[in-house]
Design a protein around this motif. Structure first.
Motif, short mmCIF file in Angstrom:
data_model
loop_
_atom_site.label_atom_id
_atom_site.label_comp_id
_atom_site.label_asym_id
_atom_site.label_seq_id
_atom_site.Cartn_x
_atom_site.Cartn_y
_atom_site.Cartn_z
N LEU A 162 0.62 -0.45 7.28
CA LEU A 162 0.97 0.92 6.93
C LEU A 162 2.36 0.89 6.32
N VAL A 163 2.56 1.64 5.22
CA VAL A 163 3.81 1.53 4.47
C VAL A 163 4.36 2.91 4.10
N LYS A 164 5.67 3.07 4.34
CA LYS A 164 6.43 4.22 3.81
C LYS A 164 7.52 3.64 2.92
N PRO A 165 7.33 3.67 1.59
CA PRO A 165 8.37 3.16 0.71
C PRO A 165 9.69 3.91 0.93
N GLN A 166 10.79 3.17 0.91
CA GLN A 166 12.12 3.76 1.13
C GLN A 166 12.93 3.80 -0.16
N THR A 167 12.26 3.80 -1.29
CA THR A 167 12.90 3.72 -2.60
C THR A 167 13.07 5.08 -3.26
N TYR A 168 12.70 6.13 -2.57
CA TYR A 168 12.56 7.48 -3.13
C TYR A 168 11.30 7.50 -3.99
N MET A 169 10.73 8.67 -4.05
CA MET A 169 9.41 8.87 -4.66
C MET A 169 9.26 8.21 -6.03
N ASN A 170 10.21 8.48 -6.93
CA ASN A 170 10.04 8.06 -8.32
C ASN A 170 10.09 6.55 -8.53
N LEU A 171 10.47 5.80 -7.49
CA LEU A 171 10.54 4.34 -7.59
C LEU A 171 9.62 3.66 -6.57
N SER A 172 8.58 4.35 -6.15
CA SER A 172 7.67 3.84 -5.11
C SER A 172 7.10 2.46 -5.43
N GLY A 173 6.87 2.18 -6.69
CA GLY A 173 6.33 0.88 -7.10
C GLY A 173 7.23 -0.28 -6.75
N GLU A 174 8.55 -0.03 -6.62
CA GLU A 174 9.49 -1.10 -6.27
C GLU A 174 9.26 -1.61 -4.85
N CYS A 175 8.57 -0.85 -4.04
CA CYS A 175 8.16 -1.29 -2.71
C CYS A 175 6.73 -1.85 -2.77
N VAL A 176 5.85 -1.14 -3.47
CA VAL A 176 4.43 -1.50 -3.48
C VAL A 176 4.18 -2.84 -4.16
N LEU A 177 4.78 -3.08 -5.31
CA LEU A 177 4.53 -4.33 -6.05
C LEU A 177 4.89 -5.57 -5.22
N PRO A 178 6.09 -5.65 -4.62
CA PRO A 178 6.40 -6.85 -3.83
C PRO A 178 5.46 -7.04 -2.64
N LEU A 179 5.00 -5.94 -2.03
CA LEU A 179 4.07 -6.06 -0.91
C LEU A 179 2.72 -6.60 -1.37
N THR A 180 2.22 -6.10 -2.50
CA THR A 180 0.94 -6.59 -3.00
C THR A 180 1.05 -8.07 -3.39
N ASP A 181 2.18 -8.45 -3.96
CA ASP A 181 2.39 -9.85 -4.33
C ASP A 181 2.49 -10.75 -3.09
N TYR A 182 3.33 -10.36 -2.15
CA TYR A 182 3.59 -11.18 -0.97
C TYR A 182 2.33 -11.38 -0.12
N TYR A 183 1.57 -10.32 0.08
CA TYR A 183 0.37 -10.39 0.92
C TYR A 183 -0.91 -10.66 0.12
N GLU A 184 -0.75 -10.91 -1.18
CA GLU A 184 -1.88 -11.18 -2.07
C GLU A 184 -2.96 -10.11 -1.93
N ILE A 185 -2.53 -8.87 -2.07
CA ILE A 185 -3.40 -7.70 -1.98
C ILE A 185 -3.97 -7.39 -3.35
N ASP A 186 -5.27 -7.20 -3.44
CA ASP A 186 -5.91 -6.74 -4.66
C ASP A 186 -5.88 -5.21 -4.63
N PRO A 187 -5.03 -4.58 -5.45
CA PRO A 187 -4.90 -3.13 -5.40
C PRO A 187 -6.20 -2.37 -5.59
#
Length: 189
Positions: free
Chosen positions: A58-83
């Motif tokens: 479960l994830v709550k990005p802490q980058t502020y709304m307009n930069l949410s991808g800056e949290c999501v991209l590293p998580l998908t890469d690190y955990y090898e998540i297929d979006p």
């Protein structure tokens, strides 16, 4: 492993605002399934656990709304998540009546800057999302999404969390079609 991302803004002053309904959804999911969301990782606050036999983050990005991808991209890469099959994003939607939800397999950002940033950084719009209605804007958009609900709308949003949890469970079961059939009903005004 599945990534369940709720969008919002991190500071306390944004608690309870329309834009933070994604954070509220993560809170509801974490409470329902006993998953603590309190660990900092990849520009987000995360919690790891099991829902219906599936490993989830479960994830709550802490980058502020307009930069949410800056949290999501590293998580998908690190955990090898297929979006497209292993991630769902929960966000507010000003085109839906308060408390209604809409489930989609993929799609445009629909004017939502958090989704737009995730799409831009992931390089795809092919990921499931659950959009929670926060009411249509009748004036200044920023004031609307950063505003709070009246008592009646607050009740509707609180009640919608049960639908969000149900949609997440169907997503984890690999049945987004069932989630769309069940929750994408005609608008209730």
């Amino acid at each position: 492993m599945y990534l369940i991302v709720g969008l919002g803004n991190p500071e306390r002053k944004y608690d309870g605002t329309r834009h933070n309904v994604g954070f509220e959804a993560i809170d509801a999911i974490s409470k329902q399934f006993g998953i603590e969301v309190n660990h900092k990782e990849h520009k987000g606050i995360v919690g790891k656990g099991i829902i219906n036999g599936k490993k989830v983050i479960l994830v709550k990005p802490q980058t502020y709304m307009n930069l949410s991808g800056e949290c999501v991209l590293p998580l998908t890469d690190y955990y090898e998540i297929d979006p497209s099959t292993e991630m769902v994003v929960i966000s507010d939607d000003v085109s839906l009546s308060t408390g209604n939800i809409r489930v989609r397999k993929k799609g445009s950002a629909g004017g939502h800057n958090g989704l737009k940033n995730i799409i831009n950084l992931l390089g795809t719009n092919e990921f499931p999302r659950i959009r929670v209605g926060v009411g249509e804007c009748e004036g200044d958009m920023i004031a609307h999404v950063l505003g709070r609900y009246d008592a009646e709308d607050r009740e509707r949003v609180d009640a919608s969390m049960e639908k969000v949890i149900g949609a997440v469970e169907l997503f984890l079961d690999g049945d987004l079609d069932a989630a769309m059939n069940k929750y994408n009903k005609k608008e209730e005004k």
